[in-house]
Design a protein around this motif. Structure first.
Motif, PDB file in Angstrom:
ATOM      1  N   VAL A  67      10.400   5.338   1.859  1.00 48.74           N
ATOM      2  CA  VAL A  67       9.727   6.763   1.722  1.00 48.74           C
ATOM      3  C   VAL A  67       8.273   6.487   1.599  1.00 48.74           C
ATOM      4  N   TYR A  68       7.488   6.810   2.726  1.00 48.40           N
ATOM      5  CA  TYR A  68       6.147   6.762   2.955  1.00 48.40           C
ATOM      6  C   TYR A  68       5.436   7.790   1.907  1.00 48.40           C
ATOM      7  N   THR A  69       4.724   7.171   0.701  1.00 51.20           N
ATOM      8  CA  THR A  69       4.108   8.317   0.066  1.00 51.20           C
ATOM      9  C   THR A  69       3.050   9.261   0.428  1.00 51.20           C
ATOM     10  N   HIS A  70       2.426   8.762   1.571  1.00 52.25           N
ATOM     11  CA  HIS A  70       1.395   9.577   2.079  1.00 52.25           C
ATOM     12  C   HIS A  70       1.860  10.791   3.034  1.00 52.25           C
ATOM     13  N   LEU A  71       3.305  10.960   3.113  1.00 50.97           N
ATOM     14  CA  LEU A  71       3.925  12.141   3.686  1.00 50.97           C
ATOM     15  C   LEU A  71       4.211  13.181   2.547  1.00 50.97           C
ATOM     16  N   LEU A  72       4.240  12.714   1.321  1.00 48.96           N
ATOM     17  CA  LEU A  72       4.840  13.692   0.219  1.00 48.96           C
ATOM     18  C   LEU A  72       3.462  14.681  -0.131  1.00 48.96           C
ATOM     19  N   PRO A  73       4.004  15.895  -0.731  1.00 46.79           N
ATOM     20  CA  PRO A  73       2.952  16.650  -1.266  1.00 46.79           C
ATOM     21  C   PRO A  73       1.907  15.944  -2.364  1.00 46.79           C
ATOM     22  N   GLU A  74       0.644  16.535  -2.259  1.00 50.87           N
ATOM     23  CA  GLU A  74      -0.327  15.895  -3.135  1.00 50.87           C
ATOM     24  C   GLU A  74       0.054  15.608  -4.489  1.00 50.87           C
ATOM     25  N   SER A  75       0.606  16.722  -4.970  1.00 55.72           N
ATOM     26  CA  SER A  75       0.916  16.559  -6.272  1.00 55.72           C
ATOM     27  C   SER A  75       2.064  15.188  -6.505  1.00 55.72           C
ATOM     28  N   ASP A  76       2.771  15.249  -5.792  1.00 56.23           N
ATOM     29  CA  ASP A  76       3.755  14.107  -6.009  1.00 56.23           C
ATOM     30  C   ASP A  76       3.134  12.579  -5.554  1.00 56.23           C
ATOM     31  N   VAL A  77       2.058  12.723  -4.656  1.00 55.19           N
ATOM     32  CA  VAL A  77       1.407  11.293  -4.559  1.00 55.19           C
ATOM     33  C   VAL A  77       0.829  11.218  -5.906  1.00 55.19           C
TER      34      VAL A  77
END
Length: 101
Positions: A67-77
């Protein structure tokens, strides 16, 4: 005479209940630190699971997920950059499902 035994048994039950409640209410609360549980966080742009005590960038994760974290919503990152302490295997599974695994 049988009524005396019933009253005595009721008194002992009430006393046991009172002691149990007192012990539960007066025990100190456990402070769980992030070091006492596994942590889910970003590692080189991917979602990774770290064992207790592993907190630095040089530490190796127990598992790296696809799972690439840069593809997640900003709050999740932001949460993953800080590290998400995990309390249970169920919480880990729930978060992995939320992140798309």
């Amino acid at each position: 005479m049988p009524k005396v035994w019933i009253y005595l048994l009721a008194l002992l039950c009430a006393l046991g209940l009172a002691v149990s409640v007192a012990v539960f209410a007066l025990r100190p609360f456990e402070n769980k630190s992030p070091d006492s549980s596994y942590t889910l966080r970003d590692w080189h742009g991917k979602l990774a699971l770290f064992a207790p005590g592993e907190s630095g960038e040089e530490d190796q994760p127990v598992e790296v997920y696809d799972v690439y974290t840069h593809l997640l919503p900003e709050s999740d990152v932001l949460s993953l950059q800080a590290g998400i302490p995990l309390e249970s295997q169920e919480q880990l599974q729930r978060l992995l499902e939320d992140f798309g695994l």
